[in-house]
Design an enzyme around this catalytic site. Structure first.
Site, PDB file in Angstrom:
ATOM      1  N   GLN A  84       0.938  -1.324  -0.185  1.00 47.08           N
ATOM      2  CA  GLN A  84      -0.016   0.116   0.369  1.00 47.08           C
ATOM      3  C   GLN A  84       1.050   1.372   0.183  1.00 47.08           C
ATOM      4  OE1 GLN A  84      -3.896  -0.594   0.125  1.00 47.08           O
ATOM      5  NE2 GLN A  84      -2.890  -2.613  -0.393  1.00 47.08           N
TER       6      GLN A  84
ATOM      7  N   GLY B  59     -12.733   2.873   1.736  1.00 46.58           N
ATOM      8  CA  GLY B  59     -11.243   2.300   1.354  1.00 46.58           C
ATOM      9  C   GLY B  59     -10.760   2.393   0.319  1.00 46.58           C
ATOM     10  N   HIS B  60      -8.788   1.263  -0.386  1.00 44.97           N
ATOM     11  CA  HIS B  60      -8.011   2.899  -0.278  1.00 44.97           C
ATOM     12  C   HIS B  60      -8.711   3.361  -1.752  1.00 44.97           C
ATOM     13  CE1 HIS B  60      -6.770  -1.719  -1.678  1.00 44.97           C
ATOM     14  NE2 HIS B  60      -7.368  -2.093  -2.022  1.00 44.97           N
ATOM     15  N   ASN B  61      -8.165   3.597  -2.528  1.00 37.70           N
ATOM     16  CA  ASN B  61      -7.732   4.005  -3.728  1.00 37.70           C
ATOM     17  C   ASN B  61      -9.686   4.997  -4.057  1.00 37.70           C
ATOM     18  OD1 ASN B  61      -5.224   3.533  -4.530  1.00 37.70           O
ATOM     19  ND2 ASN B  61      -5.986   1.571  -5.532  1.00 37.70           N
TER      20      ASN B  61
ATOM     21  N   SER C  13     -11.526   2.116  -4.864  1.00 44.89           N
ATOM     22  CA  SER C  13     -11.681   2.311  -5.892  1.00 44.89           C
ATOM     23  C   SER C  13     -13.035   3.434  -6.265  1.00 44.89           C
ATOM     24  CB  SER C  13     -10.690   1.052  -7.050  1.00 44.89           C
ATOM     25  OG  SER C  13      -9.913   1.034  -6.953  1.00 44.89           O
TER      26      SER C  13
END
Length: 207
Positions: free
Chosen positions: A69, A110-112, A130
């Site tokens: 990450q 969450g990530h992105n 995403s």
């Protein structure tokens, strides 16, 4: 770390290496920040977690293996983030929160994810990795959004809905899976009508 003029850091807060916080911010008690850049007039309430590693794993014969990450969290000006909300750093691209967005308590991002300007995310919303929210999106309490979904500008999603497909700009969606609110309400009305007819038929037959 860099702390802008007039920013107040609450007791027990942790500001990680390389974090940049703009002027006139409010960092609540026991909040933690890493891999993050914050604009001006940003408020983090107690226990917010900014820049934690995203949940990314690759399935292998030896079991799940963590994926690096490497991104950051970029937060614009005049953003408010509620108590115990968690925003993951990007896996590759950055996680982005646009100017003027307001995020309630106990929200998971969450990530992105890329959240536009002036969005409202109400308590216990969960965004998988995403997800893209365009400007002015409103997600009511406990809405869940699957990964790689885009919700268009000014769209609204009713409480407890599960979003599994893209939503066009300006639309109002509800239900699980989420669909246009008018369609969802018609389906509920039809189901109630069919249930009433069945009950009348059963009682009328004497069973």
């Amino acid at each position: 770390a860099e702390i802008g003029a007039g920013t107040v850091i609450g007791p027990g807060a942790v500001i990680g290496t390389g974090v940049i916080i703009g002027p006139h911010g409010q960092i609540g008690p026991l909040a933690s920040l890493s891999h993050a850049i914050l604009g001006a007039y940003v408020t983090l309430h107690a226990g917010a977690r900014i820049g934690t590693a995203g949940f990314g794993y690759l399935a292998t014969a030896e079991g799940p293996q963590p994926l690096p990450q490497l991104g950051r969290v970029l937060i614009g000006d005049n953003v408010e983030i509620g108590a115990n909300t968690t925003i993951d750093r990007g896996a590759g691209d950055d996680t982005v929160i646009g100017n003027g967005t307001k995020i309630d308590n106990l929200v998971m991002i969450g990530h992105n994810c890329r959240i536009g300007q002036g969005c409202l995310l109400i308590g216990q919303v969960g965004l998988a990795g995403s997800v893209t929210l365009e400007d002015g999106v409103i997600l009511a309490g406990q809405v869940g959004v699957a990964d790689h979904i885009t919700i268009g500008r000014g769209a609204m999603v009713a409480a407890k809905s599960g979003v599994m497909t893209d939503i066009p700009a300006g639309a109002v969606f509800s239900g699980i899976p989420a669909r246009e609110h008018v369609t969802f309400m018609r389906e509920i009305a039809t189901l109630k009508h069919l249930t009433r007819k069945r009950n009348n038929r059963v009682h009328g037959s004497g069973t």
